[in-house]
Enzyme design. Sequence first.
Site, PDB file in Angstrom:
ATOM      1  N   SER A 153      22.957   2.947  93.622  1.00 56.68           N
ATOM      2  CA  SER A 153      21.971   2.550  94.623  1.00 56.68           C
ATOM      3  C   SER A 153      22.615   2.605  95.989  1.00 56.68           C
ATOM      4  O   SER A 153      23.847   2.563  96.125  1.00 56.68           O
ATOM      5  CB  SER A 153      21.478   1.116  94.336  1.00 56.68           C
ATOM      6  OG  SER A 153      20.736   0.604  95.425  1.00 56.68           O
ATOM      7  N   TYR A 199      23.510  -7.743  92.484  1.00 53.32           N
ATOM      8  CA  TYR A 199      23.026  -6.361  92.409  1.00 53.32           C
ATOM      9  C   TYR A 199      23.957  -5.409  93.158  1.00 53.32           C
ATOM     10  O   TYR A 199      24.354  -4.359  92.627  1.00 53.32           O
ATOM     11  CB  TYR A 199      21.615  -6.294  92.987  1.00 53.32           C
ATOM     12  CG  TYR A 199      20.936  -4.959  92.798  1.00 53.32           C
ATOM     13  CD1 TYR A 199      20.414  -4.591  91.566  1.00 53.32           C
ATOM     14  CD2 TYR A 199      20.827  -4.048  93.855  1.00 53.32           C
ATOM     15  CE1 TYR A 199      19.790  -3.364  91.376  1.00 53.32           C
ATOM     16  CE2 TYR A 199      20.214  -2.817  93.681  1.00 53.32           C
ATOM     17  CZ  TYR A 199      19.694  -2.487  92.440  1.00 53.32           C
ATOM     18  OH  TYR A 199      19.093  -1.272  92.266  1.00 53.32           O
TER      19      TYR A 199
END
Length: 591
Positions: free
Chosen positions: A460, A473
């Site tokens: 990501s 995350y």
Amino acid sequence: MPAPQQRAQQFVVSADGTRIAVFEEGNADGPTVVLVHGFPDSHVLWDGVVPLLADRFRILRYDNRGVGESSAPKPVSAYTMDRFADDFAAVTGELSPGRPVHVLAHDWGSVGVWHYLKRPGAGDRVATFTSVSGPSQDQLVDYIFTGLRAPWRPRTFVRAVSQALRLTYMIFFSIPVLAPLLLRLTLSIPALRRNAVDNIPAEQIHHSPHLARDAARSVKTYPANYFRSFAGRGQGIHVVDVPVQLIVNTKDKYVRPYGYDHTPRFVPRLWRRDIRAGHFSPMSHPRVMAAAVHDFADLAEGKPPSRALLRAQVGRPRRAFGDTLVSVTGAGSGIGRETAFAFAREGAELVVSDIDEAAVKATAAEIATRGGVAHAYVLDVSDAAAVEAFAERVSAEHGVPDVVVNNAGIGQAGGFLDTPAEQFDRVLDVNLGGVVNGCRSFARRLVERGTGGYIVNVSSMAAYAPLQSLSAYCTSKAATYMFSDCLRAELDAAGVGLTTVCPGVIDTNIINTTRFDAPTGKVDRVDDRRGQLQKMFALRHYGPEKVANAILSSVQKKKPIRPVAPEAYALYGVSRVAPQGLRNFARMRVI
């Protein structure tokens, strides 16, 4: 791997009276495969391959003239390819009369088989021919001179010059007395003998104890053929009427991959497998050699061709990922689902997995509705044992996937101090552990297979854009990013590529499934924040199909890092030139 026990040694007399030592082993009732070595090897070259063929095939391998137990004629003229072809004809004619044989040949042994195939009736004696680092002399010379006559085509001209120059070592090997003497001296020194076969692990090197003597005696092959091959131009090139399979070593120092570009002109039934290997691939890649023989024999027996053989068939039309097996985790929704659809559109067969059984079965059903092939599996990627069992089952039932997309992941939002320990660990277990588990189970199989492959790890833009509200995350994605960088370097030698995909703000259902952890007393803000993010993602209108297209493009172009979406590219650039700016931005609270 220990050398196989040989069943029997016998001698066959060639046309000029030379005695050829032949070694027979394997399944006496199976189809016959003949293994032919090159210079400076003996039949021992195939010690790593024979155990992989012995259960199915009756194996004949022999020492070329001048090598091992075979006779060593003194005249240089006794080492022309005509004589090599005579030896092959004598071995197959006496030991496999009336039974066509499969052939696996390397280096000068392969060149000799090409020469044999020019003879009338040769097609009736050879069922299939797998050639390794030993092109047809006629075809290679045609390639060189065709390129040299076209200086206005720079790429073709330069390649022709390069290939011609790479064969000039043969001039030195053609010098009488000096070449045999130096070969005997250098190959008697273990360190130099070891260096001659590149970086092959010591346990995979199979050399006769008489290598130096054999090389000194059989080096006459070079003066007997080097100049003769160029002098024979203009006599026409024979069209080979048997199925031929080329195993092209892309790291071969002597015959470059483009040296085979003219082969399709003269071989109507041609298959070509390019592997990341040096000249001595029979030692470094024995599984590839054996698999190629098995696949070709299956084809000759009328069995359906393997996926690898379909990809190798020259001239066969296919879509970008036709005849390719692709595994995608997290394929029940979002990026994984769209990635599976995209690969299927391009001809791939899919293995789709997800922790949600209904969702992944729906993905597979949709692919089937669209005319594709997909196999659905339920999988928790955080469970290493389950991933290994999944990889074993997939490999046994469908084969080792050619492309592995480690996509499964979960979202989590909240500061580190507000996130329960078990939730932080769960994010790492899925987002990082799932990628690690997938790579551990499939990368090993890709390396062992020896024919390359590709891995895509979905990270990501959070990997390089810190946010205090996404500590778990961001940590998991940053670790995935660095892990992928390390693994990419490791897998490069095996020809296995790896792309790290870094999507930006993508409109999927991830916000619905993301857990939000807020400080005590501010829990009521979670639903409001979730709603705000859902609206932002929807307005962004950047769907998962764009990530899927980027994944396919990255595999085709072999991109190491692939940000997806403008904000992902922008933050990637900022992370390189102004990382402190991102750190300052991270101080802003979001939840």
